[in-house]
Write a protein that holds these residues in place. Sequence first.
Motif, mmCIF file in Angstrom:
data_model
loop_
_atom_site.group_PDB
_atom_site.id
_atom_site.type_symbol
_atom_site.label_atom_id
_atom_site.label_comp_id
_atom_site.label_asym_id
_atom_site.label_seq_id
_atom_site.Cartn_x
_atom_site.Cartn_y
_atom_site.Cartn_z
ATOM 1 N N ILE A 48 41.831 34.139 37.623
ATOM 2 C CA ILE A 48 41.834 35.125 38.704
ATOM 3 C C ILE A 48 40.419 35.446 39.163
ATOM 4 O O ILE A 48 40.110 35.410 40.360
ATOM 5 N N ILE A 49 39.539 35.745 38.222
ATOM 6 C CA ILE A 49 38.162 36.107 38.584
ATOM 7 C C ILE A 49 37.472 34.973 39.324
ATOM 8 O O ILE A 49 36.878 35.171 40.388
ATOM 9 N N ILE A 85 42.706 45.913 35.727
ATOM 10 C CA ILE A 85 43.413 45.952 36.998
ATOM 11 C C ILE A 85 44.836 45.540 36.693
ATOM 12 O O ILE A 85 45.077 44.491 36.091
ATOM 13 N N LYS A 86 45.768 46.367 37.099
ATOM 14 C CA LYS A 86 47.167 46.050 36.862
ATOM 15 C C LYS A 86 47.766 45.606 38.197
ATOM 16 O O LYS A 86 47.653 46.306 39.193
ATOM 17 N N ILE A 87 48.347 44.402 38.193
ATOM 18 C CA ILE A 87 48.956 43.897 39.415
ATOM 19 C C ILE A 87 50.414 43.562 39.146
ATOM 20 O O ILE A 87 50.804 43.291 38.010
#
Length: 122
Positions: free
Chosen positions: A40-41, A13-15
């Motif tokens: 994050i997770i 996932i690119k944020i």
Amino acid sequence: MINKKDFEKRDYIKIRISIIQKEKWKKVCSEKKISLTNLIINSVENRMMDNERKKVLEFIENQDNVFVKIETNINQVAKITNSQKFVSSKDLNYFSERLTEIIVLKEKQNRIFESIYTLLAK
């Protein structure tokens, strides 16, 4: 049926975040000694962080050591009592009260541990 491949970490996932945010997050990770992915997770899934889990396990181990010391002291008192073949009623009452306190504390500790294990399982 659950397929193991569905749980393999192969997707990305690119944020986009600001440089300041990124540095803050990296600092948090450094302080907690965890990866950014882990941060994050676990934050998104509302799970306990690995470093917090380690602290909890250390706490549990320390608590267990405290009770081992208490049990050792109880055994020493019993040994002395058996060798002297006499204990005053005052000493016996005091000792009995302490044993009752220990039992209550141990029960509280066990309830806390059950809660902690429930949190760790998430």
